[in-house]
Design an enzyme around this catalytic site. Structure first.
Site, PDB file in Angstrom:
ATOM      1  N   VAL A 138      -9.065   3.820  -3.223  1.00 11.07           N
ATOM      2  CA  VAL A 138      -9.454   4.974  -2.403  1.00 11.07           C
ATOM      3  C   VAL A 138      -8.308   5.427  -1.504  1.00 11.07           C
ATOM      4  O   VAL A 138      -7.498   4.606  -1.061  1.00 11.07           O
ATOM      5  CB  VAL A 138     -10.712   4.668  -1.554  1.00 11.07           C
ATOM      6  CG1 VAL A 138     -11.972   4.692  -2.405  1.00 11.07           C
ATOM      7  CG2 VAL A 138     -10.605   3.326  -0.830  1.00 11.07           C
ATOM      8  N   GLU A 171     -10.828  -1.992  11.491  1.00 11.77           N
ATOM      9  CA  GLU A 171     -10.116  -1.839  10.201  1.00 11.77           C
ATOM     10  C   GLU A 171     -10.624  -0.598   9.461  1.00 11.77           C
ATOM     11  O   GLU A 171     -11.798  -0.246   9.578  1.00 11.77           O
ATOM     12  CB  GLU A 171     -10.383  -3.062   9.312  1.00 11.77           C
ATOM     13  CG  GLU A 171      -9.352  -4.166   9.454  1.00 11.77           C
ATOM     14  CD  GLU A 171      -8.026  -3.850   8.770  1.00 11.77           C
ATOM     15  OE1 GLU A 171      -7.701  -2.663   8.574  1.00 11.77           O
ATOM     16  OE2 GLU A 171      -7.300  -4.807   8.449  1.00 11.77           O
ATOM     17  N   LYS A 219     -15.058  -3.724   0.458  1.00  9.01           N
ATOM     18  CA  LYS A 219     -15.227  -3.894  -0.993  1.00  9.01           C
ATOM     19  C   LYS A 219     -15.740  -5.311  -1.235  1.00  9.01           C
ATOM     20  O   LYS A 219     -14.928  -6.247  -1.379  1.00  9.01           O
ATOM     21  CB  LYS A 219     -13.884  -3.715  -1.710  1.00  9.01           C
ATOM     22  CG  LYS A 219     -13.346  -2.297  -1.712  1.00  9.01           C
ATOM     23  CD  LYS A 219     -12.018  -2.290  -2.462  1.00  9.01           C
ATOM     24  CE  LYS A 219     -11.416  -0.914  -2.556  1.00  9.01           C
ATOM     25  NZ  LYS A 219     -10.043  -0.956  -3.126  1.00  9.01           N
ATOM     26  N   ASP A 275     -10.534  -5.516   2.000  1.00  6.38           N
ATOM     27  CA  ASP A 275     -10.431  -5.587   0.542  1.00  6.38           C
ATOM     28  C   ASP A 275     -10.517  -7.073   0.143  1.00  6.38           C
ATOM     29  O   ASP A 275     -11.614  -7.591  -0.072  1.00  6.38           O
ATOM     30  CB  ASP A 275      -9.075  -4.960   0.177  1.00  6.38           C
ATOM     31  CG  ASP A 275      -8.973  -4.552  -1.271  1.00  6.38           C
ATOM     32  OD1 ASP A 275      -9.466  -5.286  -2.121  1.00  6.38           O
ATOM     33  OD2 ASP A 275      -8.374  -3.500  -1.558  1.00  6.38           O
TER      34      ASP A 275
HETATM   35  C1  PRP Z   1      -4.644  -2.146   4.213  1.00  9.65           C
HETATM   36  C2  PRP Z   1      -5.821  -1.873   5.139  1.00  9.65           C
HETATM   37  C3  PRP Z   1      -6.186  -3.247   5.636  1.00  9.65           C
HETATM   38  C4  PRP Z   1      -5.802  -4.152   4.483  1.00  9.65           C
HETATM   39  C5  PRP Z   1      -7.032  -4.557   3.741  1.00  9.65           C
HETATM   40  O1  PRP Z   1      -3.492  -2.235   4.982  1.00  9.65           O
HETATM   41  O2  PRP Z   1      -5.478  -1.005   6.184  1.00  9.65           O
HETATM   42  O3  PRP Z   1      -5.465  -3.594   6.802  1.00  9.65           O
HETATM   43  O4  PRP Z   1      -4.951  -3.391   3.621  1.00  9.65           O
HETATM   44  O5  PRP Z   1      -6.738  -5.368   2.621  1.00  9.65           O
HETATM   45  P1  PRP Z   1      -7.017  -6.926   2.628  1.00  9.65           P
HETATM   46  O6  PRP Z   1      -8.447  -7.155   3.034  1.00  9.65           O
HETATM   47  O7  PRP Z   1      -6.779  -7.290   1.164  1.00  9.65           O
HETATM   48  O8  PRP Z   1      -6.058  -7.606   3.538  1.00  9.65           O
HETATM   49  P2  PRP Z   1      -2.009  -2.187   4.389  1.00  9.65           P
HETATM   50  O9  PRP Z   1      -1.443  -3.560   4.432  1.00  9.65           O
HETATM   51  O10 PRP Z   1      -2.016  -1.478   3.089  1.00  9.65           O
HETATM   52  O11 PRP Z   1      -1.214  -1.361   5.460  1.00  9.65           O
HETATM   53  P3  PRP Z   1      -1.571   0.071   6.075  1.00  9.65           P
HETATM   54  O12 PRP Z   1      -2.748  -0.165   7.008  1.00  9.65           O
HETATM   55  O13 PRP Z   1      -0.342   0.458   6.784  1.00  9.65           O
HETATM   56  O14 PRP Z   1      -1.946   0.985   4.941  1.00  9.65           O
END
Ligand code: PRP
Length: 183
Positions: free
Chosen positions: A161, A107, A139, A111
């Site tokens: 970020v 990952e 985080k 978050d």
């Molecule tokens: C983002 C990131 C993780 C996830 C983390 O992906 O790449 O996969 O959020 O957040 P969480 O712990 O709250 O689940 P996103 O869904 O924004 O898609 P992307 O990877 O295409 O940016």
């Protein structure tokens, strides 16, 4: 686009340098060493979570010198907003047969932990030999789900970020370093 900027403006929001390219690459080398110690004879499958992990996955895998395989999930949870929608959608499933295999989920950022929780549940049905998670960023103050993150590049405060795979409304993923929203 000039790739190394001292500030980036998105409308009236200012982003400033947060983790440099050099710091990122140094930490990835350390993570690659830790993974080598654990996995060098296990033929693991690295599983990138698209889109955000593409750059970390690429740089990490370039530093892995043992035999491994790779595959990708594509999830979507954030839409184009800065705050999670609280829902995850599986956009692309794995192709690999993961039963009895050692899996390393890759990952860019953990978050709330929702995406990792979702992946854990998805994968458990297939009975892998093991599953661990490596994330470039975590985080800790934002975690809402009980997930175990095994390898962590940087623990960061709950700032928004961008860069190095991380987007704002799908842009800025191609920046080679990480910027944070200036308070
Ligand atoms: C983002 C990131 C993780 C996830 C983390 O992906 O790449 O996969 O959020 O957040 P969480 O712990 O709250 O689940 P996103 O869904 O924004 O898609 P992307 O990877 O295409 O940016």
């Amino acid at each position: 686009m000039d790739q190394v900027k001292n500030e980036i403006w998105v409308g009236n929001e200012k982003f400033v340098p947060f983790i440099t390219e050099e710091e990122i690459q140094k930490r990835i080398s350390e993570l690659a060493e830790e993974l080598t110690a654990e996995y060098k004879t296990k033929l693991p499958i690295f599983i990138g979570v698209l889109n955000g992990s593409f750059m970390f996955m690429s740089d990490l895998l370039k530093k892995i010198k043992f035999n491994c395989e790779m595959d990708f999930f594509k999830l979507s949870s954030y839409g184009d907003e800065k705050i999670s929608s609280g829902k995850v959608k599986l956009v692309k499933d794995l192709n690999a047969d993961i039963t009895d295999r050692h899996l390393i989920i890759v990952e860019d950022i953990v978050d709330s932990g929702l995406s990792i929780k979702y992946i854990e549940d998805l994968i458990a049905d297939h009975k892998p030999a093991s599953m661990k998670v490596v994330t470039l960023l975590l985080k800790p103050d934002s975690l809402k789900y009980d997930v175990k993150i095994d390898y962590i590049g940087f623990k960061i405060p709950s700032k928004f970020v961008i860069g190095y795979g991380l987007d704002y409304a799908q842009k800025y993923r191609n920046l080679p370093m990480i910027y944070a929203l200036s308070e």
